[in-house]
Motif scaffolding. Structure first.
Motif, PDB file in Angstrom:
ATOM      1  N   GLU B 112     -80.176 100.277  45.513  1.00 30.05           N
ATOM      2  CA  GLU B 112     -79.315  99.423  45.443  1.00 30.05           C
ATOM      3  C   GLU B 112     -79.098  98.534  44.627  1.00 30.05           C
ATOM      4  O   GLU B 112     -78.338  98.443  44.230  1.00 30.05           O
ATOM      5  N   VAL B 115     -76.544 100.553  41.792  1.00 24.02           N
ATOM      6  CA  VAL B 115     -74.985 101.020  43.701  1.00 24.02           C
ATOM      7  C   VAL B 115     -74.464  99.703  43.285  1.00 24.02           C
ATOM      8  O   VAL B 115     -73.279  99.363  42.310  1.00 24.02           O
ATOM      9  N   ILE B 116     -75.256  98.266  42.703  1.00 26.22           N
ATOM     10  CA  ILE B 116     -74.365  97.044  42.888  1.00 26.22           C
ATOM     11  C   ILE B 116     -74.081  96.852  41.794  1.00 26.22           C
ATOM     12  O   ILE B 116     -73.122  96.664  41.031  1.00 26.22           O
ATOM     13  N   TRP B 118     -73.446  99.652  38.972  1.00 25.33           N
ATOM     14  CA  TRP B 118     -72.251 100.084  39.113  1.00 25.33           C
ATOM     15  C   TRP B 118     -70.841 100.123  39.193  1.00 25.33           C
ATOM     16  O   TRP B 118     -69.932 100.173  38.766  1.00 25.33           O
ATOM     17  N   PHE B 119     -71.469 100.041  40.817  1.00 32.86           N
ATOM     18  CA  PHE B 119     -69.987  99.739  41.509  1.00 32.86           C
ATOM     19  C   PHE B 119     -69.854  98.317  40.926  1.00 32.86           C
ATOM     20  O   PHE B 119     -67.407  98.767  40.962  1.00 32.86           O
ATOM     21  N   GLY B 120     -70.354  97.387  41.309  1.00 32.20           N
ATOM     22  CA  GLY B 120     -69.432  96.035  40.225  1.00 32.20           C
ATOM     23  C   GLY B 120     -68.804  96.043  39.072  1.00 32.20           C
ATOM     24  O   GLY B 120     -68.261  95.898  39.128  1.00 32.20           O
ATOM     25  N   SER B 121     -69.356  97.086  38.220  1.00 30.04           N
ATOM     26  CA  SER B 121     -68.311  97.299  36.829  1.00 30.04           C
ATOM     27  C   SER B 121     -66.999  98.078  37.263  1.00 30.04           C
ATOM     28  O   SER B 121     -66.000  97.453  36.424  1.00 30.04           O
ATOM     29  N   ILE B 122     -67.790  98.882  37.664  1.00 24.49           N
ATOM     30  CA  ILE B 122     -66.774  99.608  38.296  1.00 24.49           C
ATOM     31  C   ILE B 122     -65.145  98.873  39.007  1.00 24.49           C
ATOM     32  O   ILE B 122     -63.767  98.977  38.204  1.00 24.49           O
ATOM     33  N   ILE B 123     -65.715  97.237  40.171  1.00 23.14           N
ATOM     34  CA  ILE B 123     -64.601  97.450  40.842  1.00 23.14           C
ATOM     35  C   ILE B 123     -64.018  95.861  39.402  1.00 23.14           C
ATOM     36  O   ILE B 123     -62.753  95.955  39.534  1.00 23.14           O
TER      37      ILE B 123
END
Lengths: 344, 225
Positions: B112, B115-116, B118-123
């Motif tokens: 978790e 994912v938070i 990497w996906f946060g950075s991508i967003i």
């Protein structure tokens, strides 16, 4: 769109080398562009699309020219095997390069397509946040709805963060991964799901609203939810929540209802559309505040209690049989006694 | 190529006819070029130790840049994802430890946190691209990943504090540490990211960054073994 335009253009180009034909085909594309942009309700979006179309047109022309060149090369290559081989290799290299380039171009184009929806200033976002709380009583004329996605997206992410905070402080004992997934799923599910549902209803009753406007409207409507939940997750006071629910949640709902009212014609469609939206929006806030973590806790309790229940029952069952017999006997005796008393 | 030129010759005049006033330009921008440096020396015949040490030195150099965020382009020019990966895995492992101790419940899972981050950075990166930023995708990911470092340090401090003290004092110390590192992370990342943005939209780019580090900081603060 890019590739299809290219393939469409190559046929007339391969057949004729005439300048007039070329001019004709590009004029057709211009007409298409005009058709595309006239349907758009935002001027800057239209301009962006047109500019991009024109860029695509240029690249398509270049590609078609190169294709032509490859054909000519093959024809000339009949003279010598060596030359043909070289041209074939060059052709394949060119094709691979073109594929790569078009892929990269598509990626950039996709970002560019979304860019107009994020074209805002901080002051605009601020004023739209304020306006989301102020219902306007103008029903005779369609109210303006800005088609923008920056504010709604950020509000949904904020709501996710607030929900996580609320779940954690409310003592919800559950796997954190599920918490995160549930929070994201709830917020995005509500935003996208209700937007599409209301848009579908609006389509059925012929209301004048686009999907983009619906997303923006509902997204900004979540600002009230964010404020209410942020306060009431930290200050546990039921009366305060009800007051804020009615006041802030009600104001943001009223604002959306007023916009929808101004864009719908007829009593029944208005009642259906606005009643549905108000019901969903107000009950979503109630749901987030009260039953959300309770339901999760309940689920968890049932999961936890599952492995404890059989043990308890086995232990309890043995004395219960004998106990039941005695209780039955006792109750029978009591019943008889009661009967006797009442009879006398 | 010659055949292509031959073929395009008949159309040379044509392109002027059909598209007279459209500038042929794209949106592709190269903020900082780094190609000239690579072909100066060859790294094929050097020992492996030297290669690894050089990379580690580069990563450490970037850590220093995050700790002392002055406006320089080192973090942007030679972007890499080793540092972010290292920090992310460290943070996730530290946050995971508590969950394993207490019956596998309550604490955030390794996946978790991963994912938070990497996906946060991508967003955030996509958001800054959509708002008109000129930074490339991986440069932005690199900056956001390296700027987690203060929070990772705060996590280490929190674990030490949790081992030694308990109660209100421990919470107060953790609150101060996490708040300071959260501010540090946000400040450092905006110092690097803000230059690439149009000046009137900095607030819009900073808000998701703020939210991102806030959630991570909040996870660190509420962590209990």
């Amino acid at each position: 769109g890019n590739m299809s335009a290219g393939s469409r253009n190559t046929e007339p180009w391969g057949g004729f080398d005439d300048n007039l034909i070329q001019g004709g085909s590009s004029a057709v594309i211009d007409m298409e562009n005009m058709d595309d942009t006239s349907g758009s309700s935002f001027e800057d979006v239209g301009e962006m699309h047109q500019r991009m179309k024109e860029e695509e047109e240029v690249s398509a022309e270049a590609a078609a020219a190169e294709d032509d060149g490859a054909d000519d090369g093959e024809f000339l290559g009949m003279k010598g095997l060596k030359g043909q081989l070289g041209r074939q290799v060059a052709d394949e290299v060119w094709q691979a390069g073109k594929r790569q380039a078009s892929k990269a171009f598509n990626l950039y184009a996709n970002i560019d397509i979304l860019r107009p929806y994020f074209d805002v200033e901080p002051s605009q976002v601020r004023s739209r946040l304020m306006e989301s709380m102020i219902p306007v009583r103008m029903i005779s004329f369609p109210q303006k709805v800005a088609g923008e996605l920056y504010g709604p997206l950020m509000l949904v992410f904020t709501l996710v963060a607030i929900l996580l905070h609320g779940m954690k402080t409310s003592g919800t004992v559950i796997r954190e991964g599920t918490l995160m997934g549930t929070a994201i799923g709830t917020c995005f599910g509500y935003w996208l799901g209700v937007s599409s549902f209301i848009y579908f209803l609006a389509y059925l009753v012929n209301a004048q609203i686009t999907m983009l406007q619906m997303l923006s409207l509902l997204g900004y409507g979540l600002f009230g939810h964010c404020v209410v939940l942020l306060v009431t997750y930290n200050i546990h006071f039921h009366l305060l929540f009800y007051a804020m629910w009615l006041l802030i949640g009600g104001l943001s709902t009223l604002r959306m209802v007023a916009v929808l009212l101004s864009r719908t014609v007829g009593q029944t469609p208005r009642l259906l559309l606005c009643g549905m939206l108000a019901l969903l929006h107000m009950s979503f806030l109630l749901y987030l505040h009260f039953s959300y973590h309770q339901i999760l806790e309940g689920l968890l309790d049932s999961l936890e209690g599952h492995n404890m229940a059989p043990i308890q029952r086995v232990v309890r069952d043995v004395p219960e049989v004998t106990l039941n017999a005695t209780v039955c006997g006792l109750s029978n005796m009591e019943y008889a006694q009661l009967h006797a008393i009442s009879a006398s | 190529m010659t055949s292509a030129e031959e073929a395009s010759r008949p159309f040379a005049g044509l392109s002027d006819v059909s598209i007279p006033d459209i500038p042929v330009e794209g949106d592709i921008s190269l903020p900082v070029a780094s190609s000239a440096r690579d072909d100066e020396f060859s790294t094929l015949d050097e020992p492996v130790k030297e290669t690894i040490l050089r990379d580690l030195r580069a990563v450490a150099n970037k850590f220093v840049h995050v700790l002392y965020p002055k406006r320089s382009s080192v973090l942007l020019r030679d972007w890499d994802l080793w540092g972010p990966l290292l920090l992310c895995v460290t943070l996730a492992l530290l946050l995971q430890g508590g969950a394993a101790d207490s019956n596998d419940q309550g604490g955030p899972q390794f996946a978790e946190v991963f994912v938070i981050i990497w996906f946060g950075s991508i967003i955030i990166t996509l958001n800054s691209k959509l708002l008109g930023g000129t930074l490339s995708f991986f440069q932005s990911l690199c900056v956001l990943g390296y700027c987690i470092m203060p929070l990772t340090v705060a996590m280490v401090v929190c674990r030490i504090v949790l081992y030694t003290a308990s109660g209100k004092v421990s919470f107060a110390v953790r609150l101060v540490v996490v708040t300071a590192s959260f501010g540090w992370s946000t400040f450092a990342s905006t110092a690097f990211l803000a230059d690439s943005q149009p000046s009137n939209r900095r607030g819009l780019v900073v808000y998701p960054v703020f939210l991102f580090y806030f959630v991570i900081g909040w996870m660190i603060l509420t962590f209990s073994p």
